[in-house]
Scaffold this motif. Structure first.
Motif, mmCIF file in Angstrom:
data_model
loop_
_atom_site.group_PDB
_atom_site.id
_atom_site.type_symbol
_atom_site.label_atom_id
_atom_site.label_comp_id
_atom_site.label_asym_id
_atom_site.label_seq_id
_atom_site.Cartn_x
_atom_site.Cartn_y
_atom_site.Cartn_z
ATOM 1 N N LEU A 135 4.637 32.101 -9.771
ATOM 2 C CA LEU A 135 4.029 32.402 -8.480
ATOM 3 C C LEU A 135 5.088 32.784 -7.452
ATOM 4 C CD1 LEU A 135 1.394 29.536 -8.200
ATOM 5 C CD2 LEU A 135 1.158 31.817 -9.188
ATOM 6 N N TRP A 157 -1.452 20.476 -7.001
ATOM 7 C CA TRP A 157 -1.871 21.617 -7.809
ATOM 8 C C TRP A 157 -2.205 21.072 -9.193
ATOM 9 C CZ3 TRP A 157 1.662 21.607 -3.963
ATOM 10 C CH2 TRP A 157 1.532 22.579 -2.965
ATOM 11 N N ARG A 163 -11.249 34.243 -1.467
ATOM 12 C CA ARG A 163 -10.120 33.586 -0.796
ATOM 13 C C ARG A 163 -8.956 33.572 -1.768
ATOM 14 N NH1 ARG A 163 -10.998 27.560 1.243
ATOM 15 N NH2 ARG A 163 -11.206 27.016 -0.960
ATOM 16 N N LYS A 190 -1.877 26.345 6.840
ATOM 17 C CA LYS A 190 -2.346 27.213 7.931
ATOM 18 C C LYS A 190 -3.855 27.077 8.139
ATOM 19 C CE LYS A 190 1.123 30.707 6.953
ATOM 20 N NZ LYS A 190 1.307 32.073 6.434
ATOM 21 N N ILE A 207 13.654 32.817 -7.754
ATOM 22 C CA ILE A 207 14.164 34.188 -7.814
ATOM 23 C C ILE A 207 12.967 35.148 -7.779
ATOM 24 C CG2 ILE A 207 15.529 35.865 -9.134
ATOM 25 C CD1 ILE A 207 16.973 33.553 -10.471
ATOM 26 N N HIS A 248 3.848 25.156 5.632
ATOM 27 C CA HIS A 248 3.447 26.431 6.254
ATOM 28 C C HIS A 248 2.964 27.376 5.153
ATOM 29 C CE1 HIS A 248 3.232 29.193 9.571
ATOM 30 N NE2 HIS A 248 3.981 30.077 8.977
ATOM 31 N N ASN A 249 2.050 26.897 4.329
ATOM 32 C CA ASN A 249 1.478 27.752 3.288
ATOM 33 C C ASN A 249 -0.002 27.968 3.621
ATOM 34 O OD1 ASN A 249 0.244 25.343 2.669
ATOM 35 N ND2 ASN A 249 0.953 25.268 0.554
ATOM 36 N N ALA A 250 -0.734 28.608 2.715
ATOM 37 C CA ALA A 250 -2.122 28.967 3.018
ATOM 38 C C ALA A 250 -2.947 27.737 3.397
ATOM 39 C CB ALA A 250 -2.741 29.683 1.819
ATOM 40 N N GLU A 301 -0.509 18.387 -0.559
ATOM 41 C CA GLU A 301 -1.429 19.107 -1.436
ATOM 42 C C GLU A 301 -1.007 18.874 -2.890
ATOM 43 O OE1 GLU A 301 -1.010 23.172 -0.318
ATOM 44 O OE2 GLU A 301 -2.596 23.901 -1.636
ATOM 45 N N SER A 314 -7.328 32.744 4.569
ATOM 46 C CA SER A 314 -6.779 33.583 3.479
ATOM 47 C C SER A 314 -7.864 34.450 2.848
ATOM 48 C CB SER A 314 -6.121 32.739 2.385
ATOM 49 O OG SER A 314 -5.168 31.882 2.917
ATOM 50 N N LYS A 342 -8.009 31.829 -11.918
ATOM 51 C CA LYS A 342 -6.563 31.594 -11.872
ATOM 52 C C LYS A 342 -5.856 32.512 -12.841
ATOM 53 C CE LYS A 342 -6.154 27.139 -9.836
ATOM 54 N NZ LYS A 342 -5.901 25.735 -9.946
ATOM 55 N N ILE A 343 -4.756 33.066 -12.369
ATOM 56 C CA ILE A 343 -3.914 33.862 -13.252
ATOM 57 C C ILE A 343 -2.938 32.874 -13.882
ATOM 58 C CG2 ILE A 343 -2.330 35.822 -13.380
ATOM 59 C CD1 ILE A 343 -3.424 36.469 -10.457
ATOM 60 N N LEU A 360 -10.854 23.144 -1.691
ATOM 61 C CA LEU A 360 -10.499 23.085 -0.274
ATOM 62 C C LEU A 360 -11.664 23.577 0.581
ATOM 63 C CD1 LEU A 360 -8.394 22.796 2.040
ATOM 64 C CD2 LEU A 360 -7.769 25.173 1.595
ATOM 65 N N SER A 375 -0.528 31.565 13.470
ATOM 66 C CA SER A 375 -1.543 31.295 12.430
ATOM 67 C C SER A 375 -2.470 30.163 12.845
ATOM 68 C CB SER A 375 -0.886 30.932 11.092
ATOM 69 O OG SER A 375 -0.243 32.042 10.560
ATOM 70 N N LYS A 398 4.734 19.688 -5.950
ATOM 71 C CA LYS A 398 5.773 20.690 -6.139
ATOM 72 C C LYS A 398 6.958 20.360 -5.259
ATOM 73 C CE LYS A 398 2.777 24.665 -7.040
ATOM 74 N NZ LYS A 398 2.340 25.973 -6.527
ATOM 75 N N THR A 425 5.091 32.331 -4.347
ATOM 76 C CA THR A 425 5.354 31.310 -3.342
ATOM 77 C C THR A 425 6.203 30.154 -3.895
ATOM 78 O OG1 THR A 425 3.120 30.621 -3.897
ATOM 79 C CG2 THR A 425 3.425 31.713 -1.790
ATOM 80 N N ASP A 471 -2.973 29.970 -4.365
ATOM 81 C CA ASP A 471 -1.737 30.085 -5.131
ATOM 82 C C ASP A 471 -2.089 30.499 -6.557
ATOM 83 O OD1 ASP A 471 0.054 29.456 -3.210
ATOM 84 O OD2 ASP A 471 0.261 27.352 -3.756
ATOM 85 N N GLY A 472 -1.680 31.682 -6.953
ATOM 86 C CA GLY A 472 -1.876 32.116 -8.329
ATOM 87 C C GLY A 472 -3.306 32.435 -8.704
ATOM 88 N N GLY A 473 -4.069 32.949 -7.773
ATOM 89 C CA GLY A 473 -5.420 33.352 -8.134
ATOM 90 C C GLY A 473 -6.294 33.543 -6.924
ATOM 91 N N SER A 474 -7.607 33.463 -7.163
ATOM 92 C CA SER A 474 -8.532 33.616 -6.046
ATOM 93 C C SER A 474 -9.786 32.807 -6.313
ATOM 94 C CB SER A 474 -8.885 35.092 -5.855
ATOM 95 O OG SER A 474 -9.577 35.566 -6.994
#
Lengths: 323, 249
Positions: A198, A10, B158, A101, A204, A96-98, A8, B143, A192-193, A71, B126, A15, A200, B161-164
Motif C-alpha cells: 500500500l 487493520w 469510499r 480526517k 519505498i 492524519h490518514n483517511a 485504528e 474519502s 480489497k486489493i 467505519l 481537512s 501498524k 500509505t 487503505d488498499g481497496g474501496s
C-alpha cells in the motif's frame, strides 16, 4: 487529565503509524504529567493490544461491537467522545490518514475542541497550546495556537520517532453507548486489493511519469518495485490519461506521501507533484531533461532515459542484495 | 432534490508561497485565486448528477464563507454551471468559523446533499466537511471517490487503505470528496461566463462563529541541499550511495 489516542486496526493488527501515535502521545503526556489512553474499536486480540503498552500507553480501552466492524463516522465519533469524556482527556490524537480526517473534525465539534491537523512536531507549548503543522501542501509550516481548553490533533505520518518504553498497560473493556440512529450510512460491500504494497504504508515508493511513454511500458517499473518491496505511484498526467488508476496518483490533489525513499521516474516535477512527495526522506530522480525541476527537489539524480536505466537499476539492486 | 457544494477560495496551486508581517500572514500580493481543486471536482460531479437526473435534482447551489474578494471565484463556479450562489460574509479564520457559518445557513436552507472537498490546498485542514456534518447532526462519508443517485437511492464509493467500499446512505448527508469523484474539473464555456453575470449571488450576513485556533507564525522549510548527479553509465554508484550514504536500501 489524559491524552487519548484513537488506534485504528487493520484486520485486527496495528501498524507502524499506530506506534508513532502512541510514542507522540507519550511525549505530550510526559510534558504535562498526564496519562496516555489508547482507544481501540473493533476486534483485536489482547496480545496485539498489549503491544501499544510497549510505546507508552498506560491504559488500553477496547470497544468491541459488531456494528462497529466498518467505519461509520457518526457512531465512531460518538464512542471516541464518550471515551475522551470518561478519561477527562485534554488532547485527542488521530493519524492524519483517511480515518483520522473523517473522525477528528466530528470529535472536535463534540468536545468543543480546537483542531489542528497534520501536526509534525511535539507541541512547543502546552499552555497556551501551540503546535506546528504542515500548510500549503508541504510548501510551508504554521505554528497554530489553540484557544479552547481541549484540542484534537492529527499526526502526519513518519514525522516522529518511535520509542519503546516499559510496559505496564492494562486493558479495559469500555462499554460505550452505541445508538442505532448513528447508523444511517451502511457499508454494502468491501473490495480489497490483496498482494500489493500500500502506498500509505510503503517505506519505498517507485513512481512513473509521462517519461514512461505509455501504459504498456510499466513492466520495468513494476520489476523495480517488486525487487524493492515498494509501492507503485504515478504523476497526475499519467492518472488523468488513464495509464494508471487514480489511486496511484501522488501529488497535491492525489495522495500526499512520506516514504523513506521515493523514485521519480520520468517525472518532470511540477510544483503540485513536489507538494505531494517532498516529505520523502530521500528522492531519486531519473529524467532525460537535465533542467527538469525534479532535480531541485531530488537528493540523487540521473539524466537519462528511464527505459535504459530501469532494468540496470533493478539488476544492480539485486546484485547488491545478493552480495 | 437540492445539492449544495461548499467552495473555498484558494491561491492557485502554482503560487510561490511567501509570508509577510514577520511571518504572521500569507503574502497575497500578485496571487491568482481559484476554486479549491477538490471543491471544483465536487461541483463538476454535482452538475453531472443534475443533468442525468431527469429533473429530480432541481438545483445546484455553491456556497462560500469569505470576504467580497472571493466573489470572482464564486462567479467562476456559476460560470461552470452552478444555478446560484451564496456568500456568507465572514473572514474564514479557521475551520470552526467556516463550518459554523455554513451550518447556520444550512439550518435555515436545507439541502439533500452537501458536498465538500476533502482538503483545502492552502491551510490543509481537512476539517470543514466533518465539522459541518457534526454541527448539523448529519451522517458524513469521507474519502468519497464515486457518488451515484438512482431512483433517489444514494450509492457511494469510499476509498480505504488498499481497496474501496460501497456504501448507501439516507439523505440529507455530507459527502467529503476526493480525486475520482469526477474525472476532470469542468471548464467554464463562453456562454457559461456570460450567463454567470446574471445568476443570483446572495450575500448573507455572518452569524458570528468564533475561531478556536489561530495561526501564530509561518515558516518555510529549510532549503534543500544540491542534488548529487550520477552518470547514467554508472548505476552501480547510485545503488552504493543509497546503500552506504542514505542507508535506505
Amino acid at each position: 487529565m489524559s491524552v487519548i489516542v484513537f488506534v485504528e486496526n487493520w484486520d485486527g493488527k496495528f501498524k507502524k503509524l499506530s506506534f508513532e501515535l502512541i510514542s507522540y502521545a507519550r511525549q505530550i503526556a510526559d510534558k504535562s504529567g498526564s496519562r496516555v489512553i489508547a482507544l481501540s474499536i473493533g476486534t483485536v486480540e489482547d496480545d496485539e493490544l498489549h503491544k501499544l503498552g510497549n510505546y507508552g500507553a498506560d491504559k488500553i480501552l477496547k470497544v468491541e461491537d459488531e456494528r462497529l466492524n466498518s467505519l461509520i463516522n457518526k457512531a465512531y465519533a460518538s464512542v471516541i467522545t464518550q471515551a475522551a469524556e470518561k478519561e477527562s482527556s485534554d488532547t485527542v490524537l488521530f493519524s492524519h490518514n483517511a480515518t483520522g480526517k473523517a473522525l477528528a473534525p466530528r470529535v472536535a465539534v463534540r468536545l468543543k475542541a480546537g483542531a489542528v491537523t497534520g501536526v509534525t512536531e511535539i507541541p512547543s507549548s502546552l499552555d497556551p497550546f501551540e503546535v506546528k503543522k504542515k500548510v500549503f501542501t508541504n510548501k510551508a509550516f504554521a505554528n497554530v495556537r489553540v484557544r479552547s481548553v481541549k484540542n484534537v490533533l492529527t499526526l502526519f505520518q513518519n514525522s516522529v520517532e518511535i520509542k519503546e518504553t516499559e510496559n505496564n498497560a492494562e486493558i479495559e473493556a469500555f462499554d460505550a453507548e452505541i445508538r442505532d440512529q448513528d447508523f444511517k450510512t451502511r457499508v454494502l460491500e468491501v473490495n480489497k486489493i490483496t498482494g500489493k504494497v500500500l502506498l500509505t504504508d510503503a517505506e519505498i515508493v517507485v513512481s512513473g511519469g509521462r517519461g514512461m511513454k505509455g501504459p504498456e511500458k510499466w513492466q520495468p517499473l513494476e520489476d523495480l518495485a517488486a525487487e524493492l518491496g515498494a509501492a507503485i505511484a504515478c504523476s497526475r498526467p499519467v492518472s488523468d490519461e488513464g495509464w494508471r488508476p487514480h489511486e496511484e496518483h501522488v501529488g497535491q490533489t492525489g495522495k500526499i506521501i512520506a516514504p523513506n525513499l521515493y523514485f521519480a521516474l520520468g517525472i518532470s516535477g511540477a510544483i503540485q507533484h513536489l507538494g505531494g512527495v517532498s516529505s520523502s526522506k530521500y528522492i531519486v530522480a531519473v529524467n532525460t531533461d537535465k533542467d527538469a525541476p525534479i532535480f531541485e527537489a531530488a537528493d540523487y539524480g540521473i539524466v537519462g532515459d528511464v527505459h535504459k536505466i530501469l532494468p540496470e537499476l533493478t539488476g544492480e539492486i539485486k546484485k547488491m542484495k545478493d552480495a | 432534490m437540492k445539492i449544495l457544494v461548499c467552495i473555498s477560495n484558494v491561491p492557485d496551486t502554482t503560487t510561490k508561497i511567501r509570508f509577510t508581517d514577520d511571518d504572521t500572514r500569507f503574502d497575497t500580493a500578485s496571487v491568482q485565486w481559484i476554486i479549491n481543486p477538490w471543491d471544483e471536482l465536487a461541483l463538476t460531479r454535482a452538475l453531472e448528477l443534475k443533468e442525468g437526473s431527469g429533473g429530480s435534482i432541481e438545483k445546484v447551489t455553491v456556497v462560500n464563507v469569505g470576504p467580497k474578494e472571493s466573489e470572482p471565484t464564486i462567479r467562476k463556479a456559476l460560470a461552470i454551471g452552478a444555478d446560484d450562489a451564496v456568500r456568507i460574509d465572514a473572514e474564514p479564520l479557521d475551520a470552526h468559523v467556516v463550518a459554523g457559518e455554513l451550518a447556520g445557513h444550512i439550518r435555515n436552507n436545507p439541502y439533500d446533499i452537501v458536498l465538500c472537498g476533502i482538503d483545502s490546498s492552502d491551510y490543509n485542514g481537512s476539517l470543514v466537511g466533518g465539522m459541518l456534518a457534526e454541527l448539523l447532526d448529519l451522517p458524513s462519508v469521507s474519502s468519497v471517490s464515486k457518488l451515484n443517485i438512482e431512483n433517489d437511492e444514494i450509492t457511494i464509493n469510499r476509498e480505504i487503505d488498499g481497496g474501496s467500499e460501497i456504501l448507501s446512505t439516507e439523505t440529507p448527508f455530507v459527502a467529503i470528496v476526493q480525486k475520482g469523484i469526477a474525472l476532470e474539473p469542468r471548464i467554464p464555456s463562453m456562454r457559461g461566463i456570460m450567463m454567470a453575470r446574471k445568476k443570483p449571488l446572495n450575500v448573507v450576513e455572518a452569524a458570528g462563529a468564533e475561531p478556536l485556533t489561530e495561526f501564530v507564525r509561518f515558516e518555510l522549510p529549510p532549503p534543500k541541499a544540491a542534488c548529487k548527479m550520477v552518470d547514467e553509465e554508472n548505476i552501480r554508484e547510485l545503488v552504493a550511495l543509497l546503500h552506504n550514504e542514505a542507508k535506505v536500501l
